[in-house]
Design a protein around this motif. Sequence first.
Motif, PDB file in Angstrom:
ATOM      1  N   SER A 210      35.892  39.744  39.455  1.00 62.99           N
ATOM      2  CA  SER A 210      35.064  40.513  40.389  1.00 62.99           C
ATOM      3  C   SER A 210      35.440  41.990  40.356  1.00 62.99           C
ATOM      4  CB  SER A 210      35.239  39.967  41.812  1.00 62.99           C
ATOM      5  OG  SER A 210      34.471  40.709  42.734  1.00 62.99           O
ATOM      6  N   HIS A 211      34.437  42.838  40.091  1.00 59.84           N
ATOM      7  CA  HIS A 211      34.577  44.290  40.216  1.00 59.84           C
ATOM      8  C   HIS A 211      33.530  44.711  41.239  1.00 59.84           C
ATOM      9  CE1 HIS A 211      37.044  44.144  36.600  1.00 59.84           C
ATOM     10  NE2 HIS A 211      36.074  43.475  35.992  1.00 59.84           N
ATOM     11  N   ASP A 212      33.901  44.634  42.506  1.00 57.98           N
ATOM     12  CA  ASP A 212      32.914  44.751  43.571  1.00 57.98           C
ATOM     13  C   ASP A 212      33.402  45.747  44.603  1.00 57.98           C
ATOM     14  OD1 ASP A 212      31.115  44.361  45.667  1.00 57.98           O
ATOM     15  OD2 ASP A 212      30.865  42.243  45.189  1.00 57.98           O
ATOM     16  N   SER A 213      32.680  46.831  44.775  1.00 56.38           N
ATOM     17  CA  SER A 213      33.094  47.869  45.717  1.00 56.38           C
ATOM     18  C   SER A 213      33.028  47.397  47.157  1.00 56.38           C
ATOM     19  CB  SER A 213      32.210  49.110  45.549  1.00 56.38           C
ATOM     20  OG  SER A 213      30.853  48.797  45.831  1.00 56.38           O
ATOM     21  N   GLU A 214      32.240  46.361  47.430  1.00 63.05           N
ATOM     22  CA  GLU A 214      32.069  45.891  48.801  1.00 63.05           C
ATOM     23  C   GLU A 214      32.843  44.604  49.081  1.00 63.05           C
ATOM     24  OE1 GLU A 214      27.985  45.459  49.738  1.00 63.05           O
ATOM     25  OE2 GLU A 214      27.382  47.340  48.809  1.00 63.05           O
ATOM     26  N   ASP A 215      33.446  44.026  48.078  1.00 67.16           N
ATOM     27  CA  ASP A 215      34.017  42.679  48.234  1.00 67.16           C
ATOM     28  C   ASP A 215      35.299  42.589  47.419  1.00 67.16           C
ATOM     29  OD1 ASP A 215      34.596  40.001  48.422  1.00 67.16           O
ATOM     30  OD2 ASP A 215      32.907  39.327  47.214  1.00 67.16           O
ATOM     31  N   ASN A 216      36.405  43.095  47.986  1.00 70.57           N
ATOM     32  CA  ASN A 216      37.641  43.107  47.209  1.00 70.57           C
ATOM     33  C   ASN A 216      38.292  41.734  47.096  1.00 70.57           C
ATOM     34  OD1 ASN A 216      38.637  42.733  49.761  1.00 70.57           O
ATOM     35  ND2 ASN A 216      39.659  44.731  49.910  1.00 70.57           N
ATOM     36  N   GLN A 217      37.772  40.725  47.782  1.00 66.26           N
ATOM     37  CA  GLN A 217      38.294  39.371  47.657  1.00 66.26           C
ATOM     38  C   GLN A 217      37.485  38.516  46.679  1.00 66.26           C
ATOM     39  OE1 GLN A 217      41.155  38.240  49.164  1.00 66.26           O
ATOM     40  NE2 GLN A 217      41.391  40.390  49.746  1.00 66.26           N
ATOM     41  N   GLY A 218      36.403  39.046  46.160  1.00 61.51           N
ATOM     42  CA  GLY A 218      35.643  38.314  45.155  1.00 61.51           C
ATOM     43  C   GLY A 218      34.831  37.169  45.691  1.00 61.51           C
ATOM     44  N   TYR A 219      34.440  37.213  46.989  1.00 55.53           N
ATOM     45  CA  TYR A 219      33.705  36.087  47.553  1.00 55.53           C
ATOM     46  C   TYR A 219      32.321  35.926  46.925  1.00 55.53           C
ATOM     47  CZ  TYR A 219      37.353  36.344  51.089  1.00 55.53           C
ATOM     48  OH  TYR A 219      38.561  36.365  51.725  1.00 55.53           O
ATOM     49  N   VAL A 273      31.476  39.865  37.617  1.00 58.13           N
ATOM     50  CA  VAL A 273      30.477  40.405  38.536  1.00 58.13           C
ATOM     51  C   VAL A 273      30.859  41.844  38.857  1.00 58.13           C
ATOM     52  CG1 VAL A 273      29.428  40.220  40.816  1.00 58.13           C
ATOM     53  CG2 VAL A 273      29.988  38.153  39.544  1.00 58.13           C
ATOM     54  N   GLN A 274      29.909  42.753  38.679  1.00 57.36           N
ATOM     55  CA  GLN A 274      30.119  44.154  39.023  1.00 57.36           C
ATOM     56  C   GLN A 274      29.053  44.558  40.035  1.00 57.36           C
ATOM     57  OE1 GLN A 274      29.896  45.385  34.792  1.00 57.36           O
ATOM     58  NE2 GLN A 274      31.811  46.482  35.197  1.00 57.36           N
ATOM     59  N   ARG A 275      29.503  45.040  41.199  1.00 61.36           N
ATOM     60  CA  ARG A 275      28.548  45.514  42.204  1.00 61.36           C
ATOM     61  C   ARG A 275      28.990  46.883  42.693  1.00 61.36           C
ATOM     62  NH1 ARG A 275      26.706  42.424  47.313  1.00 61.36           N
ATOM     63  NH2 ARG A 275      28.895  41.933  47.536  1.00 61.36           N
ATOM     64  N   GLN A 276      28.060  47.815  42.700  1.00 64.68           N
ATOM     65  CA  GLN A 276      28.281  49.138  43.257  1.00 64.68           C
ATOM     66  C   GLN A 276      27.084  49.450  44.143  1.00 64.68           C
ATOM     67  OE1 GLN A 276      31.115  50.964  42.632  1.00 64.68           O
ATOM     68  NE2 GLN A 276      30.464  52.379  44.236  1.00 64.68           N
ATOM     69  N   ASN A 277      27.321  49.344  45.447  1.00 59.54           N
ATOM     70  CA  ASN A 277      26.215  49.483  46.396  1.00 59.54           C
ATOM     71  C   ASN A 277      25.161  48.412  46.099  1.00 59.54           C
ATOM     72  OD1 ASN A 277      27.518  51.707  47.567  1.00 59.54           O
ATOM     73  ND2 ASN A 277      26.659  53.086  46.013  1.00 59.54           N
ATOM     74  N   ASP A 278      23.946  48.782  45.731  1.00 64.21           N
ATOM     75  CA  ASP A 278      22.896  47.801  45.469  1.00 64.21           C
ATOM     76  C   ASP A 278      22.769  47.428  44.000  1.00 64.21           C
ATOM     77  OD1 ASP A 278      22.191  47.463  48.070  1.00 64.21           O
ATOM     78  OD2 ASP A 278      20.594  48.967  48.036  1.00 64.21           O
ATOM     79  N   ASP A 279      23.504  48.131  43.147  1.00 60.47           N
ATOM     80  CA  ASP A 279      23.426  47.852  41.711  1.00 60.47           C
ATOM     81  C   ASP A 279      24.366  46.706  41.357  1.00 60.47           C
ATOM     82  OD1 ASP A 279      21.609  49.901  41.295  1.00 60.47           O
ATOM     83  OD2 ASP A 279      23.192  51.400  41.030  1.00 60.47           O
ATOM     84  N   THR A 280      23.807  45.716  40.696  1.00 66.04           N
ATOM     85  CA  THR A 280      24.585  44.516  40.363  1.00 66.04           C
ATOM     86  C   THR A 280      24.435  44.183  38.883  1.00 66.04           C
ATOM     87  OG1 THR A 280      24.237  43.602  42.568  1.00 66.04           O
ATOM     88  CG2 THR A 280      24.909  42.059  40.854  1.00 66.04           C
ATOM     89  N   ARG A 281      25.551  43.820  38.267  1.00 67.56           N
ATOM     90  CA  ARG A 281      25.519  43.308  36.894  1.00 67.56           C
ATOM     91  C   ARG A 281      26.407  42.064  36.838  1.00 67.56           C
ATOM     92  NH1 ARG A 281      24.286  44.520  31.717  1.00 67.56           N
ATOM     93  NH2 ARG A 281      23.425  46.524  32.346  1.00 67.56           N
ATOM     94  N   ILE A 282      25.835  41.003  36.324  1.00 69.21           N
ATOM     95  CA  ILE A 282      26.572  39.747  36.160  1.00 69.21           C
ATOM     96  C   ILE A 282      26.551  39.372  34.691  1.00 69.21           C
ATOM     97  CG2 ILE A 282      26.666  37.304  36.772  1.00 69.21           C
ATOM     98  CD1 ILE A 282      25.300  38.051  39.395  1.00 69.21           C
ATOM     99  N   ASN A 283      27.721  39.190  34.132  1.00 70.42           N
ATOM    100  CA  ASN A 283      27.859  38.802  32.727  1.00 70.42           C
ATOM    101  C   ASN A 283      28.395  37.377  32.658  1.00 70.42           C
ATOM    102  OD1 ASN A 283      27.218  41.465  31.599  1.00 70.42           O
ATOM    103  ND2 ASN A 283      29.162  42.087  32.512  1.00 70.42           N
ATOM    104  N   VAL A 284      27.763  36.545  31.854  1.00 70.97           N
ATOM    105  CA  VAL A 284      28.168  35.149  31.701  1.00 70.97           C
ATOM    106  C   VAL A 284      28.335  34.857  30.216  1.00 70.97           C
ATOM    107  CG1 VAL A 284      27.617  32.751  32.258  1.00 70.97           C
ATOM    108  CG2 VAL A 284      26.782  34.580  33.732  1.00 70.97           C
ATOM    109  N   ARG A 285      29.415  34.133  29.871  1.00 69.56           N
ATOM    110  CA  ARG A 285      29.683  33.811  28.464  1.00 69.56           C
ATOM    111  C   ARG A 285      29.984  32.320  28.329  1.00 69.56           C
ATOM    112  NH1 ARG A 285      31.971  38.467  29.831  1.00 69.56           N
ATOM    113  NH2 ARG A 285      33.879  37.449  30.554  1.00 69.56           N
ATOM    114  N   LEU A 286      29.514  31.733  27.239  1.00 74.98           N
ATOM    115  CA  LEU A 286      29.851  30.359  26.879  1.00 74.98           C
ATOM    116  C   LEU A 286      30.928  30.406  25.806  1.00 74.98           C
ATOM    117  CD1 LEU A 286      29.296  27.285  27.038  1.00 74.98           C
ATOM    118  CD2 LEU A 286      27.607  27.614  25.220  1.00 74.98           C
ATOM    119  N   ILE A 287      32.028  29.710  26.048  1.00 72.01           N
ATOM    120  CA  ILE A 287      33.192  29.747  25.160  1.00 72.01           C
ATOM    121  C   ILE A 287      33.416  28.370  24.554  1.00 72.01           C
ATOM    122  CG2 ILE A 287      35.653  30.275  24.999  1.00 72.01           C
ATOM    123  CD1 ILE A 287      33.960  32.674  25.791  1.00 72.01           C
ATOM    124  N   GLU A 288      33.669  28.326  23.248  1.00 77.85           N
ATOM    125  CA  GLU A 288      34.072  27.072  22.601  1.00 77.85           C
ATOM    126  C   GLU A 288      35.522  26.773  22.977  1.00 77.85           C
ATOM    127  OE1 GLU A 288      33.445  26.894  18.457  1.00 77.85           O
ATOM    128  OE2 GLU A 288      31.278  27.232  18.574  1.00 77.85           O
TER     129      GLU A 288
END
Length: 688
Positions: A210-219, A273-288
């Motif tokens: 979690s890289h979230d300016s509003e949620d430092n606990q990663g909820y 998960v990256q959130r800065q104010n209303d801007d959100t980016r979520i990256n998901v990867r499938l790993i072997e």
Amino acid sequence: MLLEAQLYGSFQLKTVCGQDIEIANRRARALVAMLLLQSGQPLDRDHICKLLWTGRFEAQARASLRQCLLGLGKTLDALGCDLLDVSRSRIALNANLVRSDMADLECALDDSDWAKAIALIAAIGGKPILDQMQFGDEFDTWLTERRQATEQQLQTKVSAALARLKAAGNLADHGGLLDAWMARHPTSSRVIMGDLHSGRVRVAVLPFVSHDSEDNQGYFADGIVDELITTLGQVPQLLVAGRTSSFQFRNTALTLPEIADLLRVSHLVEGSVQRQNDDTRINVRLIEGQTGFESWSYSFAGTVDDILAAREGIAKTVTRELAGALKLEIAEPAVRRMTSNKEAFGLYLQGRALTRRAIGDGVLATAIDLLEQALTIDPDFAECWTALAEAHVYTAVYTPCLDKLGQVDRMAECATRAIALSPDQGHAKAMLGLYQWTQNDPLAALDLAFEAYRLEPENPAVTMRLGSFLLYCGRTRQALPYLEAAIDQDPVDGRNYGMLCAAHLNMGNIEAAIAAGKRSADLGNPPLHWSVATAASGDHERAVEQYFQGRLLMNSVIFPPAGTQPMGPEAMDAYWQLAAKGVNSGKEEDRQRYCQTLDFLHATLPDPYDPTIVWPAIWMGYAPMVFKTLGTQITPPNMVGLMSLWADVEPIRQTRLHPGFMDFAKRIGLVAVWEKHGWPDVMSGPPA
């Protein structure tokens, strides 16, 4: 002199020059083979007698063992080989004097000697361990368990070796090792091939960064992971690791292949998960899982005005894209009904995260407060009512709580509200079953557990609850598939292995019980059930030591009885030594001394039904105390002791054999269960 043994196929013992060593007595051959399968651990003489001379009187079996050892000693003395280490109670091998094909294979895998490992696996082919060695049902059961444990250990080593080979780009040896292993196990290598024999692909979703300016606990990130686990779990072709196991690997130093191996999965899903104010980016990867290589990735970017809409869209998209990457055709899964209020959902996520932590000063109280705040905002939030019910159960179980029944009553209220709002809340129904146990109505509890499993068969908490209820009722063989399924779904939850330990002990599978108990302890749980299984094997000295180690978890995993103060170090050591000997030494004077201590605790503790009293009473077969405690008040923490009532070993069986047992069983509602679902495995019916 070094000897060589062949364990795969028919047992053979040879000199290092290849000369066969003739051991005329077939039980003597079996004894050497059994000791080799123990990997350096001794065997109890009484246990050997039980396995190799089934049905004989104890004195006759002991005499036969002495004669067997005498003849075997003469054969080995003629070779100048002091192979056996014999004492009055145990027998072991001098391991530095003998090696086996099994040990050679394990060493080759550990040493990365791929050519030798491939050759050895090819040589053993499909041969079973100790083929055609038979001495009756007791021995057959023991040998089956040892075969399973050995094959599982070997499969883990092969899986790790394949991961190393693939990561190093050594495809030639990778292919050779995989071909050799699959020739031996064409359908059983689930982790290596990435799917079950039923065709289900095993997947785990790891905690997102979690890289979230509003949620430092990663909820918020945890909420995305929680939703992915639930949504992916609805896909019939997938078997998704449970939350408890997945969240064990937050901030771990383990590599991805190591995590995949521990979780028994072929694929991992990780992300950020990256959130800065209303801007959100979520990256998901499938790993072997074997290699740690990324095979597919997905990104979501945008402005999140409605966090819940984003959650639903992401879960559906990731599920659809993941199915495509794994070449699976699936129907679009449903998404759980949550809340339309962003603030209530955020409070719910925080409360759920703290409930998962459970242990810690004020953790559960804070979780309950957050969940209640969420429900004040949205009182129709069914999932939150289920989460609040769970927080109250955890408070009764994992804190030194005096008002356990008050917590249970509140749990029942919350679970009932959740079911009224959303009848498909299987987990809520399973928890409502706990309440029925406290009301001496295990029949209603079991009916709720079966209904919960019908609704949520992929939820390991629900599966384990059904298995545990059956175990408490003495229906161990019926319980075992559910216990194993829960562990398959959540393989790094140590509490589940404690249940499995008790189940195997009830069925007389002592070696399997010890293995499950050790696994539970390795995962950070108290070693108490492990020690009881060890004592049942006859190794009382080691069992006492294992039980005594439980004191190291005092005030962290184990808490003092409710309403009491922590002991000082010297008093704690003295108490745990008294308890360890009373439960596991096998000496009647130690048992009587600890039974007297339980009498004192029952008379003086604020909670006279505390597990501190109930569990040892069951393990020591102290029937009057079992009847006074569980027969008066069952609570979520003390009911766990019920699962150990059904071990047919001394002194545990004394409670079941007590004249007052049937009255006790009727009083707490067990007889009603047996009349509907069948009598316990150790009872063919009501006593005459």
